[in-house]
Design a protein around this motif. Structure first.
Motif, PDB file in Angstrom:
ATOM      1  N   ARG A 105      34.094  46.509  42.050  1.00  0.00           N
ATOM      2  CA  ARG A 105      34.910  45.528  41.406  1.00  0.00           C
ATOM      3  C   ARG A 105      34.606  44.178  42.171  1.00  0.00           C
ATOM      4  O   ARG A 105      35.282  43.087  41.710  1.00  0.00           O
ATOM      5  N   THR A 127      28.147  44.783  34.860  1.00  0.00           N
ATOM      6  CA  THR A 127      28.087  45.543  33.683  1.00  0.00           C
ATOM      7  C   THR A 127      28.210  44.569  32.588  1.00  0.00           C
ATOM      8  O   THR A 127      28.042  45.124  31.316  1.00  0.00           O
ATOM      9  N   LYS A 162      44.397  49.408  34.556  1.00  0.00           N
ATOM     10  CA  LYS A 162      44.915  47.973  34.453  1.00  0.00           C
ATOM     11  C   LYS A 162      46.227  48.049  34.078  1.00  0.00           C
ATOM     12  O   LYS A 162      47.139  46.887  33.988  1.00  0.00           O
ATOM     13  N   PRO A 189      32.208  51.897  32.558  1.00  0.00           N
ATOM     14  CA  PRO A 189      32.491  50.483  32.421  1.00  0.00           C
ATOM     15  C   PRO A 189      32.024  50.558  30.913  1.00  0.00           C
ATOM     16  O   PRO A 189      31.281  51.176  30.447  1.00  0.00           O
ATOM     17  N   CYS A 242      37.364  53.110  41.040  1.00  0.00           N
ATOM     18  CA  CYS A 242      37.520  51.956  41.401  1.00  0.00           C
ATOM     19  C   CYS A 242      38.394  51.427  42.483  1.00  0.00           C
ATOM     20  O   CYS A 242      39.468  52.135  42.579  1.00  0.00           O
ATOM     21  N   LEU A 270      41.808  43.525  37.915  1.00  0.00           N
ATOM     22  CA  LEU A 270      40.567  44.189  38.651  1.00  0.00           C
ATOM     23  C   LEU A 270      40.252  45.723  38.121  1.00  0.00           C
ATOM     24  O   LEU A 270      39.073  46.031  38.498  1.00  0.00           O
ATOM     25  N   SER A 271      41.212  46.298  37.795  1.00  0.00           N
ATOM     26  CA  SER A 271      40.869  47.828  37.658  1.00  0.00           C
ATOM     27  C   SER A 271      39.809  48.114  36.463  1.00  0.00           C
ATOM     28  O   SER A 271      39.678  47.150  35.603  1.00  0.00           O
ATOM     29  N   LEU A 272      39.119  49.378  36.556  1.00  0.00           N
ATOM     30  CA  LEU A 272      38.016  49.391  35.771  1.00  0.00           C
ATOM     31  C   LEU A 272      38.484  49.937  34.140  1.00  0.00           C
ATOM     32  O   LEU A 272      38.042  49.590  33.222  1.00  0.00           O
ATOM     33  N   ALA A 292      32.329  50.330  40.060  1.00  0.00           N
ATOM     34  CA  ALA A 292      33.315  50.817  40.782  1.00  0.00           C
ATOM     35  C   ALA A 292      34.113  49.866  41.750  1.00  0.00           C
ATOM     36  O   ALA A 292      35.133  49.905  41.924  1.00  0.00           O
TER      37      ALA A 292
END
Lengths: 350, 525, 537
Positions: free
Chosen positions: A45, A62, B410, B208, B363, B403-405, A43
């Motif tokens: 990052r 991850t 993204k 993730p 995130c 950087l986004s999950l 979460a």
């Protein structure tokens, strides 16, 4: 298998994540939501790293390692991105480090320093909260300092199993709270302190530590919990008056950084006003204070007299499951070697 | 009365249909979607019969691979490969899921298919279930599609009654059951892992990857998710053969794609075209061009996280890869056409506002970053933008993108990045010149003033002003409080003597010179 | 722990706490783990997430039941019947580890003989657990590759406590689950250093390291080591000491850090004995109920104020450091004892706790390799015979401490006291999350006190309705030994006919009621079952 992190050739086993391998080898990849006790949340990052041949950065927490992987953890572009992340968190954070009791022990503060965040470029609106929640004797909850790493939520669910807290709303308005916002005392909270132990910021803080001392002024001492038989290793945080201000714990021990309510919040009895501070001798049914000299003499006289008069077996002792090994050893030695009896027992059975 | 056939063209000859290639939509509008018999009569369930009686699961997967079908939900991942992963995953229980959580504003492809031909989705899913070894399927559909839900329910019941769903289908020993799960309206539940969390009753938050759904999906079992249109293509591929499907489209993007045409265009609606058709063909051919003969400015493709493409990209043949290259994406196929009167900064703001409020909050970059981007866009469209804002916006957009999950985060910056790429001049006009070239941003519209030489003091403008910023008394000269005027223009047509003029005109026309001078005097004073 | 020593040769947790997470099946019996050992409960819950099966046997619906695949709600005191039932099914359905039994154990025939009659239906009658659940549990446990048993005082605090433990040992050996990683028989220790107190010979029958006092060799060794002639007569146990006082055989009593008035059964009897004893010295950190009876009270330093070691439930010797100065004039217990010994003509000269540990290492082989230097960072698990030994993660690997594991199956015997007309309810006792033992420590922690400040006896809805008792009402609870008052909470945690009290509170001292009837071998009182009557007060 072998892989390379920051130019170092390292050994790893299949199934390990990049972060785990890095930590094993003393490479510090920033992280806020990671805990070895939890499923990776991915979460915050902060742990993004570059892998050779992969276009975008990936989160080290991850991503599992593979043979021959080449990883970089502190490239200029990663530093820049982490700086943006820290700025984003700070932009929606109650930045009061000057007076915050978490200062000095705050991961957000540490990363702001590490990535030279001098001024937040993205100032704007902050998520609205109703203020600090003070609904139990042990800790406070301050959503204004929460960076939503979700460790508390996940520990409560995955380790404690209670899921007393969860998320409310979504997006920018997301916050951690209880069902229907009920006070913790009215729900299934066990006050184990798992969430407080792992909170990276000042969103969850021990009440006993508020306005007592800056973190760097506290003396830390390692001890073993005096309650049940698990033997949790704890850290007593002591102020200049020898008062236990709070209890923390590390992860490399039998309790793996975890506590229960007694170990986390129940050691303040040490500094209780009720502690016995002087030897007492009973005279005519009442106790009076005495010197050690006098008290020990009296005990020795009586035990010696009874031993000499009636034999050692007329004396007996209850040793203690609360005392150290060394003290138990001496107590049985005292009874056996000095008093001449095997009548020494303790409440193992109780 | 006799009809003159020559005067009433066949529908195939209409501009709208002429260059369409309707495969997935073939039945829509032609059969009764609530009648399984209608579907069967149009070759329905033949593919299923073929699969269950003649083909092994691996053969089905090979056929789909051979067809080159790519996911129609946005990502464009090869469907056959996805199925192969789920097939290869070990586990006694597997799930197949249909993603019908169509959340893009202005998109209604899935809805059209679900309402018009529900059985084709069912058939595609049962075939998929057989191929990967799943005996249970979920259709995750947004609750805002009640008709589609009703028709799906009917279709499931009918298929069960006919033995096409349930135990031992076609006597093959294959069991398959289907359930509908209505979503609660979160856009992020269209993301695979968020969708599965939602089915499980958890908060709809993406997780993730890895683990990938193919290995650990719904209830931690191997799962495969495809979009509605993807499933609708499956029976066609099986029935007609992979080769004939592959003949359509381009080398890397085979088959057809359904687009939802909306915006400032003559013909709106669902258009299914071969992959590789140019945007120009879709917009000016099928769509009939821009309304009211205005100029085309941009087309927003790929939903809220797609991109805005300018006229120089009109001849781009549409396929997955060319769109990404151009800074947009196929998405689920929404096409919003914008004319000259659109403000591209405002368009970016609109879409960003959407994804920002749909961010799940998990995130940091998506949760916090999209909000800060929105704040900057708000500033710019309100005329408060600073020059550094563009740099900040770019920094944020890049960070959120990288950087986004999950996919939502993204792609969230795409509308901003693509408009910055193709329409940076519009941003600059807002910031440097306080102008909105599209004439959309209220705060940047030039206000009005009253020519004191013409004003007769009739008070009509005072009455017309909705925010009471015109001062004056009857038969005295009126004055508009320029600071407060929001340029709505309500007063202008009311003036009987044309004394109300938009401020930006005065410097261009000599007859208003006196107003300009006065303005400058004021400044000096 | 006598049971495990007899079966395996060693009476401690066979495996480590972390290993719980790796078990394929966990059988928790007589342990309210989430409240009494919360951190171990985390491991159980994690194991569950990892896919382990969880069986919980308890008369009460304890919190762990929430996580259990199977809950065996047995009647109190029917453990042997239940365990025998499981073994019956394991033998019947051939879930035995025959190779293991043949190679590593003895006396298996006795098991076959006894288990014969404990068929699920018969056991269901005794225990109240449905026959099908007994079969299910036996399969769940028996089919697991690695099965771990966790138990605590719910097993030992019965007149049949030793037999209970022997039966548990049988169950584990039948399925080859001892001497194996992530499996084993794991008694959870109630107090932080019970293990250490036992290891270091605070027991009337053994010297440090479980060396028997009546063994000639051992006696010689310790006489030499300590330079005095030592008695080879087994001493008195706690309960025998108090009986000894009543009979005027014991005249002086030294109580170090214990509070028998609240912790021992039949409190009234204890109080009488303390009144009677000629000389009583109590050494503690607080003025306890027991200290009130003392002639001399000595103020002791708490755990935070001294160096030393504790040995946890998994046999790990861990070091604690002095963090603060002793409060007031208090002194650490070892210093006090040294001063006394020297006053009584001995010449003890320990300059630090570390030196005492070095002596321990010399005389006690299981601690032979322990030194402060070695455990500075991380503890060591005994047996650790020499300074190069890495410690022992799990016991009985390859061979039992006693050689072959011994099956000692037992017959079911009902609890010593059964409910009757005068005392129609069964009382069982235990702990609560927010408190510990007699509250000497937790009662002086304001936060914990706030959370749970008085006893709330648990009673079932059916019983409460019959007596017209509501949540928060006060009741009078009486047994053949005394009576106490308590508030009640009406709950589904207890079944009809059963009530539960903790023994934390002097005001509602459960141990006024409990039965001092002892297990004949381990001398553990039957805290878990006694007959009581309840009246609204």
């Amino acid at each position: 298998m072998k892989l390379t992190i920051n130019g170092e050739k390292l050994e790893a086993t299949e199934g390990q994540t990049i972060l785990e391998v890095a930590q094993e080898n003393g490479i510090d990849i920033p992280n806020l939501c990671y805990s070895p006790e939890l499923k990776p949340e991915g979460a915050c990052r902060m742990c993004v790293v570059d892998i050779e041949g992969v276009a975008d950065p990936v989160t080290a927490c991850t991503t599992e390692v593979s043979a021959g992987m080449v990883v970089e953890t502190e490239t200029p572009s990663l530093k820049k991105m982490r700086k943006v992340l820290v700025e984003l968190m700070l932009a929606n954070h109650d930045v009061e480090c000057l007076t915050c009791d978490k200062a000095g022990d705050c991961k957000l503060q540490d990363y702001a320093y590490r990535y030279s965040v001098k001024k937040v470029r993205f100032e704007g609106e902050k998520t609205e909260f109703k203020g600090i929640k003070d609904d139990n004797p042990f800790f406070i909850r301050d959503n204004r300092k929460c960076i939503l790493c979700y460790k508390c939520v996940n520990l409560c669910k995955q380790v404690q199993g209670e899921a007393s807290i969860n998320l409310e709303n979504r997006g920018f308005d997301t916050r951690v709270t209880t069902a229907f916002d009920l006070p913790l005392e009215e729900i299934n909270c066990q006050f184990c302190g798992l969430c407080v132990n792992e909170c990276p910021t000042g969103a969850l803080m021990e009440k006993s530590a508020l306005r007592k001392a800056r973190n760097w002024e506290l003396k830390k001492g390692s001890t073993i919990c005096p309650y049940c038989g698990v033997g949790c290793e704890l850290e007593l945080n002591i102020d200049e008056n020898d008062q236990i201000v709070k209890v923390t714990t590390n992860s490399d021990n039998v309790n793996r950084g975890q506590t229960c309510v007694k170990g986390k919040f129940g050691l303040d009895f040490v500094n209780s006003e009720e502690r016995l501070t002087k030897p007492l001798i009973k005279e005519e049914g009442r106790f009076r204070e005495a010197s050690w000299e006098e008290a020990l003499d009296k005990v020795a006289d009586n035990f010696g007299r009874i031993r000499d008069e009636f034999g050692g077996d007329a004396t007996a002792a209850l040793s203690s499951a609360k005392c150290t090994n060394e003290e138990n050893y001496l107590m049985q030695k005292f009874m056996r070697a000095v008093m001449g009896t095997n009548s020494v027992d303790h409440c193992a059975r109780l | 009365m006799a009809t003159n056939e020559e005067n009433i063209p066949s529908y195939q000859d209409l501009d709208f249909y002429k260059s369409q290639r309707r495969l997935a939509l073939a039945n829509c509008g032609f059969i009764d979607p609530e009648s399984i018999e209608d579907y069967i009569a149009s070759d329905g369930y033949q593919a299923l019969s073929k699969v269950l009686t003649e083909m092994k699961p691996q053969e089905v997967i090979d056929e789909v691979k051979e067809s080159g079908l790519r996911g129609r939900g946005g990502g464009g991942f090869p469907t056959g490969m996805k199925w192969q992963f789920a097939y290869d995953a070990s586990g006694d229980k597997k799930y197949i899921i249909c993603n019908a959580d169509e959340g893009d504003p202005g998109a209604f492809m899935d809805r059209g298919l679900l309402e018009g031909d529900p059985h084709s989705i069912l058939e595609g899913m049962i075939i998929g279930g057989y191929a990967i070894g799943a005996d249970e399927g979920y259709i995750y559909i947004r609750a805002e599609y009640p008709l589609a839900i009703k028709r799906l329910e009917k279709a499931i019941t009918a298929a069960e009654e006919k033995g096409l769903l349930g135990e031992d289908i076609f006597g093959s020993g294959f069991n398959f059951k289907l359930q509908i799960k209505a979503g609660a309206g979160a856009f992020v539940c269209g993301e695979e892992t968020g969708l599965m969390a939602s089915i499980e009753g958890e908060r709809g938050m993406p997780t993730p990857r890895p683990p990938f759904p193919a290995n650990k999906g719904l209830w931690d079992k191997p799962s495969n998710i495809n979009n509605v249109e993807t499933f609708a293509n499956i029976p066609i591929i099986i029935r007609e053969g992979a080769a004939s499907f592959k003949e359509l489209g381009t080398e890397d993007s085979s088959g057809t794609k359904v687009f939802a045409l909306t915006g400032m265009i003559e013909n709106t609606g669902l258009a299914e075209v071969e992959m590789g058709t140019t945007m120009r063909e879709i917009i000016f051919g099928i769509g009939g061009g821009i309304q009211d003969d205005k100029e085309f400015k941009a087309v927003q493709i790929g939903g809220p996280s797609g991109g805005c493409l300018p006229d120089e990209k009109l001849d781009l043949p549409i396929d997955y890869d060319s769109l990404i290259e151009a800074g947009a994406m196929m998405g689920s196929g929404g096409l919003v056409v914008m004319d000259e009167n659109s403000c591209m900064v405002d368009v970016a703001r609109f879409f960003l506002n959407f994804v920002q409020s749909e961010s799940c909050g998990k995130c940091t970059p998506c949760r916090e970053g999209t909000r800060r981007m929105l704040e900057i866009l708000n500033r710019i469209t309100q005329g408060e933008g600073e020059e550094e804002d563009l740099e900040l916006l770019r920094t944020l957009a890049e960070s959120v993108k990288k950087l986004s999950l999950c996919g939502l985060g993204k792609t969230a910056p795409n509308p901003v990045l693509s408009t910055l790429r193709y329409f940076e001049d519009e941003y600059e006009a807002h910031i440097k010149n306080d102008e909105c070239p599209g004439g959309v941003c209220q705060n940047l519209l030039p206000g009005y003033i009253i020519d004191y030489e013409k004003c007769i003091g009739c008070t009509y403008c005072i009455d017309a002003c909705p925010i009471d910023v015109v001062d004056g008394r009857l038969e005295e000269i009126h004055e508009i409080n320029e600071e407060d005027c929001n340029a709505c223009g309500a007063c202008e047509p009311e003036c009987p003597v044309d004394a109300i003029i938009q401020k930006n005109y005065i410097e261009h026309f000599p007859q208003y010179r006196h107003l300009l001078e006065e303005d400058e005097e004021e400044v000096e004073a | 722990m006598a049971g495990l020593a007899k079966s395996f040769g060693s009476g401690a947790m066979t495996n480590s706490i972390d290993e719980i997470e790796g078990a394929d099946a966990i059988f928790v019996t007589g342990s309210n783990t989430t409240e009494a050992h919360p951190v171990i409960a985390y491991r159980v819950k994690k194991a569950k997430q990892n896919g382990s099966k969880l069986i919980v046997a308890d008369p009460r619906k304890i919190d762990l039941v929430k996580y259990a695949d199977l809950w065996l709600q047995q009647k109190p005191g029917t453990d042997i019947a239940l365990l025998n039932g499981l073994m019956h099914v394991i033998i019947r359905d051939d879930l035995l580890d025959k190779k293991y039994i043949q190679k590593r154990t003895e006396n298996f025939e006795a098991v076959e003989d006894i288990m014969e009659k404990y068929d699920p239906e018969h056991v269901a009658e005794i225990t109240g657990v449905p026959a099908e659940d007994i079969v299910k549990a036996a399969h769940m446990y028996g089919e697991a590759e690695r099965a771990s048993i966790l138990y605590a005082m719910g097993i030992t605090q019965h007149t049949s406590g030793t037999d209970n433990v022997l039966s548990i040992a049988c169950l584990a050996m039948l399925t080859g689950n001892v001497g194996k990683e992530n499996a084993g028989v794991n008694p959870l220790r109630g107090q932080n250093n019970v293990q250490g107190a036992c290891d270091l010979g605070a027991l009337p029958n053994v010297y440090p390291g479980y060396q028997a006092v009546d063994d000639e060799e051992v006696n010689k060794k310790f006489s030499e080591a300590w330079g005095v002639e030592l008695s080879d007569e087994v001493g008195l146990t706690v309960t025998e000491i108090f009986d000894g006082i009543e009979e005027d055989e014991v005249k002086a009593l030294y109580v170090m850090g214990e509070n028998p008035v609240l912790s021992d059964p039949d409190s009234n009897h204890i109080r009488e004995a303390l009144e009677q004893v000629e000389f009583l010295v109590v050494q503690d950190i607080f003025m306890s109920d027991t200290a009130e009876y003392a002639d001399v009270v000595l103020p002791a330093a708490s755990f935070a104020e001294k160096d030393g070691t504790f040995t946890n439930s998994e046999r790990k010797v861990q070091k604690l450091d002095q963090v603060i100065e002793p409060i007031g004039e208090s002194k650490s217990d070892w210093e006090i004892l040294m001063e006394l010994a020297n006053r009584l003509g001995h010449d003890w000269d320990y300059s630090s706790a570390s030196e005492i540990m070095d002596e321990i290492a010399r005389v006690s082989p299981i601690y032979g390799g322990i030194s402060y230097e070695r455990i500075e960072e991380e503890g060591l698990q005994w047996p650790c015979p020499d300074y190069d030994h890495p410690g022992t993660k799990y016991l009985h690997k390859g061979e039992f401490s006693r050689g072959l594991g011994q099956f000692n199956p037992a017959e079911y015997i009902p609890p010593a006291e059964k409910p009757d007309e005068d005392y129609p309810y069964v009382l069982t006792t235990g702990r609560r999350l927010f408190h510990f033992h007699t509250r000497t420590m937790s009662g002086n922690s304001p936060g914990l006190e706030e959370q749970y400040s008085e006893e709330l006896m648990e009673i079932s809805l059916a019983d409460a309705q019959r007596m017209e008792i509501e949540d928060g009402d006060r009741v009078l609870v009486s047994s053949r030994r005394g009576e106490v008052e308590s508030k009640v909470t009406v709950t589904d945690r207890v079944p009809e006919g059963l009530v539960f009290m903790s023994f934390h509170f002097a005001e509602s001292a459960a141990n006024v009621l409990t039965n001092p009837a002892l297990d004949p071998v381990a001398k553990i009182p039957e805290y878990k079952v006694c007959a009581v009557n309840i009246e609204k007060s």
